[in-house]
Design a protein around this motif. Structure first.
Motif, short mmCIF file in Angstrom:
data_model
loop_
_atom_site.label_atom_id
_atom_site.label_comp_id
_atom_site.label_asym_id
_atom_site.label_seq_id
_atom_site.Cartn_x
_atom_site.Cartn_y
_atom_site.Cartn_z
N CYS A 39 7.20 10.07 -16.39
CA CYS A 39 6.72 9.68 -15.10
C CYS A 39 6.09 8.22 -15.34
CB CYS A 39 5.87 10.42 -14.64
SG CYS A 39 4.16 10.83 -15.54
N ILE A 40 5.48 7.68 -14.37
CA ILE A 40 4.79 6.37 -14.51
C ILE A 40 3.59 6.79 -14.02
CG2 ILE A 40 4.62 4.18 -13.36
CD1 ILE A 40 7.81 3.92 -13.66
N ARG A 41 2.52 6.13 -14.66
CA ARG A 41 0.95 6.45 -14.46
C ARG A 41 0.33 5.11 -14.52
NH1 ARG A 41 1.55 11.11 -17.62
NH2 ARG A 41 1.08 13.11 -16.39
N ILE A 42 -0.75 4.88 -13.69
CA ILE A 42 -1.62 3.61 -14.12
C ILE A 42 -2.26 3.75 -15.22
CG2 ILE A 42 -2.95 2.11 -12.63
CD1 ILE A 42 -1.90 3.09 -10.11
N VAL A 43 -2.49 2.52 -15.91
CA VAL A 43 -3.40 2.67 -16.97
C VAL A 43 -4.39 1.40 -16.81
CG1 VAL A 43 -3.70 2.24 -19.48
CG2 VAL A 43 -1.61 3.68 -18.70
N TYR A 44 -5.66 1.71 -17.04
CA TYR A 44 -6.71 0.76 -16.82
C TYR A 44 -7.21 0.28 -18.03
CZ TYR A 44 -6.60 2.97 -12.35
OH TYR A 44 -6.42 3.62 -10.91
N TYR A 45 -7.39 -1.22 -17.99
CA TYR A 45 -7.93 -1.95 -19.19
C TYR A 45 -9.16 -2.89 -18.84
CZ TYR A 45 -3.34 -0.73 -20.99
OH TYR A 45 -2.18 -0.33 -21.37
N GLU A 46 -10.16 -3.07 -19.73
CA GLU A 46 -10.82 -4.31 -19.49
C GLU A 46 -10.17 -5.34 -19.73
OE1 GLU A 46 -14.28 -3.57 -22.47
OE2 GLU A 46 -14.47 -1.47 -21.43
N TYR A 54 -6.85 6.28 -17.50
CA TYR A 54 -5.56 6.27 -16.68
C TYR A 54 -5.61 6.99 -15.73
CZ TYR A 54 -4.95 10.29 -19.61
OH TYR A 54 -5.22 11.47 -20.08
N GLN A 55 -4.77 6.97 -14.99
CA GLN A 55 -4.65 8.05 -13.83
C GLN A 55 -3.97 9.15 -14.31
OE1 GLN A 55 -3.10 6.10 -10.30
NE2 GLN A 55 -2.28 8.00 -9.40
N LYS A 56 -4.29 10.50 -14.09
CA LYS A 56 -3.73 11.66 -14.65
C LYS A 56 -2.59 12.17 -13.80
CE LYS A 56 -7.73 13.25 -17.32
NZ LYS A 56 -7.90 12.01 -17.97
N GLU A 57 -2.61 11.91 -12.50
CA GLU A 57 -1.48 11.94 -11.66
C GLU A 57 -0.30 10.93 -11.68
OE1 GLU A 57 -0.70 14.88 -9.86
OE2 GLU A 57 -2.87 15.57 -10.90
N PRO A 58 0.75 11.32 -11.68
CA PRO A 58 1.76 10.43 -11.50
C PRO A 58 1.56 9.29 -10.45
CG PRO A 58 2.78 12.64 -12.27
CD PRO A 58 1.34 12.92 -11.96
N ALA A 59 2.05 8.28 -10.68
CA ALA A 59 1.85 7.35 -9.65
C ALA A 59 3.26 7.28 -8.74
CB ALA A 59 1.85 5.80 -10.10
N MET A 60 3.21 6.79 -7.45
CA MET A 60 4.34 6.79 -6.47
C MET A 60 4.43 5.17 -6.16
SD MET A 60 4.01 10.31 -4.37
CE MET A 60 5.30 9.68 -3.40
N PRO A 61 5.57 4.69 -5.84
CA PRO A 61 5.47 3.46 -5.18
C PRO A 61 5.25 3.57 -3.79
CG PRO A 61 7.87 4.39 -5.92
CD PRO A 61 6.74 5.32 -6.53
N THR A 62 4.36 2.49 -3.44
CA THR A 62 4.12 2.60 -2.00
C THR A 62 3.96 0.97 -1.24
OG1 THR A 62 1.78 2.37 -2.49
CG2 THR A 62 2.80 4.70 -2.08
N GLY A 63 4.20 1.09 -0.08
CA GLY A 63 3.82 -0.35 0.49
C GLY A 63 3.55 -0.24 2.06
N GLU A 64 3.03 -1.29 2.63
CA GLU A 64 2.98 -1.34 4.01
C GLU A 64 3.81 -1.54 4.70
OE1 GLU A 64 -0.71 -3.27 5.37
OE2 GLU A 64 -2.10 -2.28 3.83
N THR A 65 4.93 -2.35 3.94
CA THR A 65 6.15 -2.86 4.58
C THR A 65 7.38 -2.79 3.62
OG1 THR A 65 6.08 -5.10 3.45
CG2 THR A 65 5.03 -5.01 5.63
N ALA A 66 8.22 -2.63 4.10
CA ALA A 66 9.73 -2.59 3.06
C ALA A 66 9.60 -3.53 1.78
CB ALA A 66 10.88 -2.57 3.59
N GLN A 67 9.28 -4.78 2.10
CA GLN A 67 8.96 -5.62 1.13
C GLN A 67 8.03 -5.40 0.05
OE1 GLN A 67 11.14 -8.07 0.75
NE2 GLN A 67 10.45 -8.75 -1.21
N ASP A 68 6.83 -4.88 0.53
CA ASP A 68 5.63 -4.42 -0.41
C ASP A 68 6.16 -3.24 -1.25
OD1 ASP A 68 4.10 -5.97 0.78
OD2 ASP A 68 3.04 -4.48 1.81
N LEU A 69 6.84 -2.40 -0.54
CA LEU A 69 7.64 -1.31 -1.27
C LEU A 69 8.43 -1.82 -2.45
CD1 LEU A 69 7.82 1.68 -1.74
CD2 LEU A 69 9.62 1.71 0.00
#
Length: 126
Positions: A39-46, A54-69
């Protein structure tokens, strides 16, 4: 190589000059392999590229528009250019860090106290 994203947080806006109140943290999508698969998760760095978490739950692609997605999906694809991670290895790395010192919160006020002080102040101004 994927470009880390910047996230800005405003901290202590009432007591800090605006420019000093911005703290920068970087994040990026990363591929993880765990017992349930990939899966893909978000990892945070300084800014120094030190792991924050890091985000424990898998990330999902999102967007307000089709181009954002589409942009988000492209960022997901960039995660495959980096080494695959596991939650266990990130947890182990985070466990090696000394705990952050606890902040002195003895001067904090409850919301009820602040409201009462503001009410008292508005009565004296009248």
């Amino acid at each position: 190589m994927p470009v880390p994203q910047r996230v800005y947080f405003i901290v202590g806006w009432a007591s800090c000059p605006p420019l000093k109140a911005l703290l920068t943290m970087l994040w990026t999508y990363r591929v993880f392999h765990d017992r349930d698969g990939y899966c893909i998760r978000i990892v945070y760095y300084e800014r120094s590229k030190t792991l924050i978490g890091y985000q424990k739950e898998p990330a999902m692609p999102t967007g307000e528009t089709a181009q954002d997605l589409l942009q988000d999906i492209k960022a997901f694809k960039q995660a495959f250019d980096l080494p695959i991670l596991t939650m266990d290895e990130l947890e182990a790395e985070l466990a090696t860090r000394p705990p952050k010192p606890k902040k002195d919160r003895s001067q904090n006020k409850t919301l009820d106290r602040v409201i009462a002080e503001l009410d008292a102040e508005s009565l004296t101004e009248s």
